[in-house]
Design a protein around this motif. Structure first.
Motif, short mmCIF file in Angstrom:
data_model
loop_
_atom_site.label_atom_id
_atom_site.label_comp_id
_atom_site.label_asym_id
_atom_site.label_seq_id
_atom_site.Cartn_x
_atom_site.Cartn_y
_atom_site.Cartn_z
N LYS A 1 0.82 -1.21 0.00
CA LYS A 1 0.00 0.00 0.00
C LYS A 1 0.86 1.27 0.00
O LYS A 1 0.35 2.36 -0.29
CB LYS A 1 -0.94 0.01 1.21
N TRP B 1 -0.33 2.77 -5.85
CA TRP B 1 -1.57 2.70 -5.06
C TRP B 1 -1.87 4.03 -4.37
O TRP B 1 -3.03 4.44 -4.28
CB TRP B 1 -1.47 1.59 -4.01
N GLN C 1 -3.55 6.59 -6.83
CA GLN C 1 -4.65 6.13 -7.68
C GLN C 1 -5.82 7.11 -7.74
O GLN C 1 -6.57 7.14 -8.72
CB GLN C 1 -5.13 4.74 -7.24
#
Length: 302
Positions: free
Chosen positions: A222, A227, A230
């Motif tokens: 993460k 990520w 995003q």
């Protein structure tokens, strides 16, 4: 780098529209259906297996189904009828009642499954590829990937050369393009090879781009930028390659996020919703298609 990658994806998506449905996928789907109906296998038991493993299960199940011979002869049946009498009739009656109940349950379950699939079709966009023939290796002659090389012809002409055990080669501009031909074992083999090289040498340039795609698939964190950023991406397409069990998110920046269908990734609720509203692109409907849609929707409902 982003501008280069965006050009690669533009070329790759144009090529996808020109290629035919993968015969390999059709073969896998037919074997899946037979093993589920005749062998009692569940989808979770089959997904992720190589073609060789699937073929062995199919051969074993096919042999069992077609070699079944009733144990009782006519004489044995006559003697059994005389001895069992009314007891046998009661047993048969119970058996028929159980079969009817089982049949009703199966029909009810099928109706429920069909209703759910009709609902999930709202999140589906079937885009068949039917312009270019695809050469598919038979199960008996499939060769594993044993090496890969990066070829740089110029600043705008770079590609990966995939080498198989029979020394045959094929070139791809980007990792996503490989997924048209690869099954799950091919992806695992490539991941192992790149990881081994990364442990002994520093990967740079185009090599590092491939490593970045693979580590996103198999070792997501993460804390990775892909990520964390995003929320700044605009989703262009969401596509499933069911021959290898990987789905891909293509963003407006040229970034592509590759994910295993059965694995949970640090996607935001907003991105999951965008995926469903934008619809999943597939070549044809398969059980894996509906499993991915169910899984994605379940993550939103958590």
């Amino acid at each position: 780098m982003i501008a280069k990658r965006k050009r690669f994806f533009t070329a790759q998506r144009a090529a996808e529209q020109m290629s035919k449905p993968l015969t390999k996928t059709q073969i896998r789907n037919k074997i899946y259906t037979y093993l589920k109906n005749m062998g009692g296998y569940k989808h979770n038991q089959l997904k992720g297996k190589s073609y060789e493993e699937i073929q062995k299960l199919f051969d074993k199940t096919y042999k069992q189904v077609n070699s079944f011979v009733p144990m009782a002869s006519d004489d044995m049946e006559k003697g059994s009828e005389k001895k069992a009498g009314g007891s046998r009739k009661k047993t048969l009656a119970k058996k028929r009642a159980g079969e009817k109940q089982s049949e009703k349950s199966s029909k009810r379950q099928k109706i429920e499954d069909d209703a759910e699939k009709e609902e999930l079709k709202a999140y589906l966009d079937i885009i068949p590829r039917d312009d270019v023939a695809v050469s598919v290796e038979s199960l008996a002659t499939k060769y594993p990937i044993v090496d890969w090389k990066t070829r740089v012809l110029s600043e705008d002409k770079m590609y990966y050369e995939i080498i198989k055990a029979n020394r045959s080669t094929k070139s791809y501009k980007i990792f996503t393009e490989m997924l048209n031909d690869f099954d799950r074992q091919d992806v695992l083999d490539l991941y192992r090879l790149v990881k081994e090289r990364f442990e002994t040498a520093s990967l740079e340039g185009y090599d590092r781009l491939l490593w970045g795609d693979l580590i996103t698939v198999f070792e997501p964190s993460k804390d990775d930028e892909v990520w964390k950023a995003q929320q700044d991406y605009t989703l262009i397409s969401w596509r499933l390659f069911d021959s290898c069990g990987i789905h891909v998110l293509l963003m407006d920046t040229g970034i592509a996020i590759h994910m295993l269908v059965e694995k949970t990734y640090p996607l935001t609720q907003e991105m999951l919703s965008r995926m469903l509203s934008g619809k999943l692109e597939v070549d044809n409907k398969s059980e894996m298609t509906f499993e991915l849609l169910r899984f994605t929707r379940s993550q939103i409902e958590k």
